[in-house]
Design a protein around this motif. Structure first.
Motif, PDB file in Angstrom:
ATOM      1  N   ALA A 217     -13.440  15.718  14.831  1.00  0.00           N
ATOM      2  CA  ALA A 217     -14.765  16.343  14.680  1.00  0.00           C
ATOM      3  C   ALA A 217     -15.175  17.007  15.995  1.00  0.00           C
ATOM      4  O   ALA A 217     -15.752  18.099  16.004  1.00  0.00           O
ATOM      5  CB  ALA A 217     -15.789  15.296  14.257  1.00  0.00           C
ATOM      6  N   ALA A 218     -14.825  16.359  17.130  1.00  0.00           N
ATOM      7  CA  ALA A 218     -15.203  16.918  18.433  1.00  0.00           C
ATOM      8  C   ALA A 218     -14.328  18.119  18.808  1.00  0.00           C
ATOM      9  O   ALA A 218     -14.773  19.007  19.523  1.00  0.00           O
ATOM     10  CB  ALA A 218     -15.108  15.830  19.507  1.00  0.00           C
ATOM     11  N   TYR A 219     -13.058  18.099  18.385  1.00  0.00           N
ATOM     12  CA  TYR A 219     -12.109  19.180  18.740  1.00  0.00           C
ATOM     13  C   TYR A 219     -11.449  19.693  17.456  1.00  0.00           C
ATOM     14  O   TYR A 219     -10.279  19.405  17.186  1.00  0.00           O
ATOM     15  CB  TYR A 219     -11.027  18.659  19.701  1.00  0.00           C
ATOM     16  N   PRO A 220     -12.194  20.445  16.650  1.00  0.00           N
ATOM     17  CA  PRO A 220     -11.673  20.817  15.325  1.00  0.00           C
ATOM     18  C   PRO A 220     -10.423  21.681  15.365  1.00  0.00           C
ATOM     19  O   PRO A 220      -9.679  21.712  14.387  1.00  0.00           O
ATOM     20  CB  PRO A 220     -12.844  21.561  14.672  1.00  0.00           C
ATOM     21  N   SER A 258       4.419  24.319  19.403  1.00  0.00           N
ATOM     22  CA  SER A 258       3.296  24.597  18.504  1.00  0.00           C
ATOM     23  C   SER A 258       2.453  25.777  18.991  1.00  0.00           C
ATOM     24  O   SER A 258       2.257  25.950  20.200  1.00  0.00           O
ATOM     25  CB  SER A 258       2.405  23.354  18.434  1.00  0.00           C
ATOM     26  N   PRO A 259       1.900  26.548  18.050  1.00  0.00           N
ATOM     27  CA  PRO A 259       0.965  27.603  18.467  1.00  0.00           C
ATOM     28  C   PRO A 259      -0.387  27.046  18.906  1.00  0.00           C
ATOM     29  O   PRO A 259      -1.195  27.764  19.498  1.00  0.00           O
ATOM     30  CB  PRO A 259       0.817  28.456  17.201  1.00  0.00           C
ATOM     31  N   ALA A 260      -0.654  25.781  18.626  1.00  0.00           N
ATOM     32  CA  ALA A 260      -1.954  25.205  18.997  1.00  0.00           C
ATOM     33  C   ALA A 260      -2.092  25.136  20.511  1.00  0.00           C
ATOM     34  O   ALA A 260      -1.104  25.010  21.239  1.00  0.00           O
ATOM     35  CB  ALA A 260      -2.094  23.810  18.392  1.00  0.00           C
ATOM     36  N   GLN A 261      -3.340  25.222  20.989  1.00  0.00           N
ATOM     37  CA  GLN A 261      -3.618  25.159  22.422  1.00  0.00           C
ATOM     38  C   GLN A 261      -4.135  23.789  22.841  1.00  0.00           C
ATOM     39  O   GLN A 261      -4.172  23.473  24.029  1.00  0.00           O
ATOM     40  CB  GLN A 261      -4.673  26.209  22.794  1.00  0.00           C
ATOM     41  N   ALA A 262      -4.556  22.981  21.880  1.00  0.00           N
ATOM     42  CA  ALA A 262      -5.128  21.665  22.209  1.00  0.00           C
ATOM     43  C   ALA A 262      -4.580  20.629  21.230  1.00  0.00           C
ATOM     44  O   ALA A 262      -4.283  20.960  20.070  1.00  0.00           O
ATOM     45  CB  ALA A 262      -6.639  21.728  22.133  1.00  0.00           C
ATOM     46  N   PHE A 263      -4.451  19.393  21.705  1.00  0.00           N
ATOM     47  CA  PHE A 263      -3.822  18.341  20.913  1.00  0.00           C
ATOM     48  C   PHE A 263      -4.587  17.028  21.097  1.00  0.00           C
ATOM     49  O   PHE A 263      -4.990  16.696  22.218  1.00  0.00           O
ATOM     50  CB  PHE A 263      -2.370  18.131  21.367  1.00  0.00           C
ATOM     51  N   ILE A 264      -4.738  16.304  20.006  1.00  0.00           N
ATOM     52  CA  ILE A 264      -5.288  14.944  20.087  1.00  0.00           C
ATOM     53  C   ILE A 264      -4.078  14.017  20.128  1.00  0.00           C
ATOM     54  O   ILE A 264      -3.243  14.030  19.217  1.00  0.00           O
ATOM     55  CB  ILE A 264      -6.198  14.660  18.877  1.00  0.00           C
ATOM     56  N   VAL A 265      -3.974  13.242  21.209  1.00  0.00           N
ATOM     57  CA  VAL A 265      -2.774  12.451  21.462  1.00  0.00           C
ATOM     58  C   VAL A 265      -3.003  11.035  20.939  1.00  0.00           C
ATOM     59  O   VAL A 265      -3.757  10.254  21.540  1.00  0.00           O
ATOM     60  CB  VAL A 265      -2.449  12.458  22.976  1.00  0.00           C
TER      61      VAL A 265
END
Ligand code: 13P
Ligand code: SF4
Length: 336
Positions: A217-220, A258-265
């Motif tokens: 929710a914080a980093y959609p 991955s093309p994503a720039q941010a990840f939830i680890v």
């Protein structure tokens, strides 16, 4: 398996301003520069190699010769030509290094660095299980003691458990110990029925689906990197069946590709250090600051320096146990 990452490049999520080390409130030792210099000198004098797991403290990862997952560390231990192996990890990992290198000195800087998952199963437990399931193949996670490995047919790590189980002959019962969440992942991926030991790691078991959902929710725009030891994995996979799970090393490959720039680890927090080091242009968000393995964090620059000075504490494995435990480890290293 299908890729879970979004096709489009996500908007960049800025890195947190606070370094990961400060986020975790890990203390900085006042004499760190001196400790680093001592370790540098001693490692040459002793012809020592320092190998560190991805969950180690940031400053320990920084001084290590090799940082990796359980599989990578076993491989490094198998091929090193150093006389001394300083294991910045936990006891079962140092034991594995000692099994692979009986002639070398293997040091674990703090012998209290155990593993709650390894503690869930004993050699006698495996003997009793085998007696109840004659003809079964025992597959144990590398997070087990040497005694338990000595009772096993194959070892696996989270990086190769699926491949190892896929390689087993059809029609033979498989007894999988001790992690029930990793087992669920292997069953899902291979379709193979297995008898499963009821063990879990206290750190990964405690990560709740709500922790993951809160960070989502914080980093959609952030992509999920989930370790198969996690207790939350089954419920999250129920909601996103195409999601992949990754060993700690698998997370590095995925974050790069991955093309994503941010990840939830979604694993132990030390993994954020390794990801930030290897993938410096992307953002990594720990699922929860409390997902911290106190055993892994027992290894410090100070006790690494002391171990190199004293060549203690050593980890050794009795010859009869070693001979039996070597077989499942070598089979694992041969497969994947
Ligand atoms: P991997 O590094 O093999 O993914 O294992 C995680 C772990 O919990 C090690 O203790
Ligand atoms: Fe063991 Fe869990 Fe710590 Fe890994 S994170 S060493 S499985 S207690």
């Amino acid at each position: 398996m299908t890729d879970s990452a979004p096709e489009a490049v996500n908007p960049v999520v800025p890195r947190p301003q606070t370094p990961h080390r400060d986020l975790l409130q890990l203390e900085v030792l006042p004499d760190e520069a001196q400790l680093r210099a001592d370790i540098e000198r001693l490692r040459k004098e002793r012809n020592a190699v320092i190998i560190a797991h991805n969950y180690q403290r940031p400053e320990v990862q920084e001084i290590a010769d090799f940082v990796g997952d359980s599989l990578g560390l076993s491989r490094q231990a198998a091929k090193t030509d150093a006389d001394v192996i300083v294991f910045a990890g936990v006891h079962f990992m140092a034991e594995t290094a000692a099994i692979l290198n009986p002639e070398k000195t293997v040091l674990l800087p703090d012998l209290r660095a155990g593993c709650s998952l390894a503690d869930t199963v004993t050699a006698q437990g495996i003997r009793d299980w085998k007696a109840q399931n004659p003809g079964g193949l025992v597959v144990t996670y590398v997070n087990t003691t040497a005694d338990v490995k000595a009772e096993s047919d194959y070892c696996v790590t989270s990086g190769n458990a699926v491949q190892v189980v896929q390689s087993l002959p059809e029609g033979v019962p498989v007894l999988f110990a001790p992690d029930r969440f990793l087992a669920a992942h292997v069953i899902r991926e291979t379709g193979r029925a297995m008898d499963v030991w009821d063990g879990a790691c206290h750190v990964h078991e405690a990560i709740r689906p709500e922790d993951v959902q809160g960070q989502q929710a914080a980093y959609p725009d952030a992509e999920l990197l989930i370790h198969p030891e996690c207790g939350c994995s089954s419920r999250i996979l129920g909601a996103i069946p195409e999601l992949q799970l990754y060993s700690t090393e698998g997370m590095i490959h995925r974050a790069k590709a991955s093309p994503a720039q941010a990840f939830i680890v979604v694993t132990e927090t030390g993994m954020v250090t390794r990801l930030e080091h290897d993938v410096p242009d992307k953002t990594f968000i720990p699922v929860s600051r409390t997902a911290c393995c106190e055993y892994m964090k027992m290894i410090t620059l100070e006790n690494i320096r002391d171990a190199l000075v004293n060549l203690e504490p050593r980890v050794t494995v009795p010859a009869d146990i070693r001979a039996l435990a070597l077989k499942p480890i070598e089979r694992m290293l041969a497969i994947g």
